[in-house]
Every structure is written in structure tokens, then in C-alpha cells.
Design a protein around this motif. Structure first.
Motif, PDB file in Angstrom:
ATOM      1  N   ALA A 177      14.077   3.494  20.036  1.00  0.00           N
ATOM      2  CA  ALA A 177      14.881   3.911  18.876  1.00  0.00           C
ATOM      3  C   ALA A 177      15.787   5.095  19.201  1.00  0.00           C
ATOM      4  N   PRO A 178      16.887   5.208  18.430  1.00  0.00           N
ATOM      5  CA  PRO A 178      17.739   6.399  18.572  1.00  0.00           C
ATOM      6  C   PRO A 178      17.047   7.608  17.937  1.00  0.00           C
ATOM      7  N   ALA A 179      17.770   8.695  17.785  1.00  0.00           N
ATOM      8  CA  ALA A 179      17.187   9.949  17.300  1.00  0.00           C
ATOM      9  C   ALA A 179      16.599   9.845  15.896  1.00  0.00           C
ATOM     10  N   GLU A 180      17.148   8.996  15.050  1.00  0.00           N
ATOM     11  CA  GLU A 180      16.630   8.837  13.690  1.00  0.00           C
ATOM     12  C   GLU A 180      16.521   7.348  13.391  1.00  0.00           C
ATOM     13  N   ALA A 181      15.333   6.930  12.976  1.00  0.00           N
ATOM     14  CA  ALA A 181      15.085   5.510  12.760  1.00  0.00           C
ATOM     15  C   ALA A 181      14.037   5.335  11.664  1.00  0.00           C
ATOM     16  N   ALA A 182      13.887   4.089  11.213  1.00  0.00           N
ATOM     17  CA  ALA A 182      12.914   3.793  10.159  1.00  0.00           C
ATOM     18  C   ALA A 182      12.074   2.591  10.543  1.00  0.00           C
ATOM     19  N   LEU A 183      10.788   2.705  10.273  1.00  0.00           N
ATOM     20  CA  LEU A 183       9.844   1.633  10.527  1.00  0.00           C
ATOM     21  C   LEU A 183       9.247   1.213   9.189  1.00  0.00           C
ATOM     22  N   PHE A 184       9.361  -0.076   8.899  1.00  0.00           N
ATOM     23  CA  PHE A 184       8.882  -0.606   7.623  1.00  0.00           C
ATOM     24  C   PHE A 184       7.688  -1.514   7.862  1.00  0.00           C
ATOM     25  N   VAL A 185       6.741  -1.461   6.931  1.00  0.00           N
ATOM     26  CA  VAL A 185       5.615  -2.378   6.961  1.00  0.00           C
ATOM     27  C   VAL A 185       6.053  -3.640   6.240  1.00  0.00           C
ATOM     28  N   ASP A 186       5.962  -4.750   6.958  1.00  0.00           N
ATOM     29  CA  ASP A 186       6.406  -6.042   6.456  1.00  0.00           C
ATOM     30  C   ASP A 186       5.209  -6.795   5.895  1.00  0.00           C
ATOM     31  N   GLY A 187       5.474  -7.770   5.091  1.00  0.00           N
ATOM     32  CA  GLY A 187       4.413  -8.653   4.632  1.00  0.00           C
ATOM     33  C   GLY A 187       4.166  -8.592   3.139  1.00  0.00           C
ATOM     34  N   GLU A 188       3.581  -9.651   2.667  1.00  0.00           N
ATOM     35  CA  GLU A 188       3.259  -9.801   1.253  1.00  0.00           C
ATOM     36  C   GLU A 188       1.792 -10.170   1.154  1.00  0.00           C
ATOM     37  N   PRO A 189       0.956  -9.406   0.508  1.00  0.00           N
ATOM     38  CA  PRO A 189       1.312  -8.216  -0.263  1.00  0.00           C
ATOM     39  C   PRO A 189       1.591  -7.020   0.655  1.00  0.00           C
ATOM     40  N   PRO A 190       2.392  -6.085   0.171  1.00  0.00           N
ATOM     41  CA  PRO A 190       2.702  -4.898   0.957  1.00  0.00           C
ATOM     42  C   PRO A 190       1.443  -4.047   1.172  1.00  0.00           C
ATOM     43  N   SER A 191       1.413  -3.344   2.286  1.00  0.00           N
ATOM     44  CA  SER A 191       0.256  -2.512   2.606  1.00  0.00           C
ATOM     45  C   SER A 191       0.636  -1.037   2.627  1.00  0.00           C
ATOM     46  N   VAL A 192       0.381  -0.368   1.514  1.00  0.00           N
ATOM     47  CA  VAL A 192       0.600   1.073   1.443  1.00  0.00           C
ATOM     48  C   VAL A 192      -0.336   1.773   2.426  1.00  0.00           C
ATOM     49  N   ALA A 193      -1.534   1.221   2.605  1.00  0.00           N
ATOM     50  CA  ALA A 193      -2.496   1.815   3.532  1.00  0.00           C
ATOM     51  C   ALA A 193      -1.939   1.847   4.957  1.00  0.00           C
ATOM     52  N   THR A 194      -1.219   0.802   5.361  1.00  0.00           N
ATOM     53  CA  THR A 194      -0.635   0.787   6.705  1.00  0.00           C
ATOM     54  C   THR A 194       0.436   1.866   6.830  1.00  0.00           C
TER      55      THR A 194
END
Length: 162
Positions: A132-149
Motif C-alpha cells: 500500500a501507499p502511505a495512506e490506505a484503507a482495509l475493509f472487512v468484506d462479507g455478509e453479514p459484516p463482522s465488526v469484531a474483525t
């Protein structure tokens, strides 16, 4: 040092209404609540709350990393991007999106599945940050979403000094 932002891809999932948001919470408060918990937001092309999202971003106390699918893009998103307060990424078919185990060009946006396995999460997070470059975002994918992850990833980033 690289800045990593974390969030849920499917923030409008009905599963979050019963597991994450207070059932008494008005729907138009959910974006603000989510922004208090996460610093990355995914806006899908069929999201009916775009006006609420834009209003909340105007008042957000901290910078937010926003991924906007091309089908949701509008002049309002361009204006927000031009204001340089938040990182706003227009996600098109040509935008590389990193996924565990996939070979792709350097990506500013990544997707990982929900997981309870700290070794997997650490490996995925490290691999994403390496490319990744200096600023990036990682998203948790999937249904149902996992706030715990998302919470586990946040703990890992803190332990890694990110």
C-alpha cells in the motif's frame, strides 16, 4: 509510517441493525455512530443515504477515508475530494483492490474476509501494508459484516505501531 484506515464494506447490511446499532437508534444517526467507531467508509452505488453520509462527513471531527463506487459518484463527491479534508477514492473497474492471495497492482483499497484467526489477520494486514501507499484503507468484506474483525484489525494495527 503508513496510515491505515479500517471499515466495513457492507455498512448498510440489515444484520448490523440487530447486532451493532441500537434498535432504538434512528436510521439517520447510524452514519455518525459508525464514524465514531471506524475511520473508513464504503459508499455503494445503491446506498439510499448518500445525502446523510455527505452531511456527516462535513461535520466529522476527524478525517475519514471514503471509497465511493463509480455508480454512486456525483459532483458532490468530487467537491468533497477537491476540498482535501477527507481521502475520497472513486472506485472504478480500473481501480486495483487488494485481496489476500491475489496478485494485483499496488492498491490503496483492500478487502479481507471476516476472521477470528489472529495469524490470518496479521498476515493479511502485513501483506496489505507492504504493497500500500502511505495512506490506505482495509475493509472487512462479507455478509453479514463482522465488526469484531474490524476491531481485531484495529488492535493489530495498534500493536504493530501503525
Amino acid at each position: 509510517m503508513k496510515a491505515i484506515h479500517l471499515g466495513l464494506r457492507y455498512r448498510r447490511s440489515p444484520a448490523l441493525e440487530s447486532s451493532f446499532f441500537d434498535p432504538e437508534m434512528p436510521a439517520d444517526w447510524r452514519v455518525a455512530f459508525l464514524l465514531n467507531e471506524q475511520d473508513a467508509l464504503w459508499v455503494a452505488g445503491d446506498d439510499p443515504d448518500v445525502e446523510t453520509v455527505l452531511a456527516e462527513l462535513e461535520e466529522a471531527p476527524t478525517d475519514v477515508f471514503v471509497v465511493v463506487e463509480a455508480s454512486a459518484w456525483s459532483p458532490a463527491w468530487q467537491a468533497l475530494a477537491d476540498a482535501d479534508r477527507h481521502v475520497v477514492v472513486r472506485l472504478t473497474d480500473e481501480t486495483p483492490v487488494w485481496r489476500p492471495g491475489a496478485v494485483s497492482a499496488a492498491a490503496v483499497v483492500g478487502l479481507v474476509p471476516a476472521s477470528n484467526n489472529p495469524a490470518d489477520l496479521h498476515g493479511w494486514l502485513s501483506a496489505f501494508l507492504d504493497q500500500a501507499p502511505a495512506e490506505a484503507a482495509l475493509f472487512v468484506d462479507g455478509e453479514p459484516p463482522s465488526v469484531a474483525t474490524v476491531d481485531r484489525l484495529r488492535t493489530l494495527t495498534e500493536l504493530m505501531g501503525r
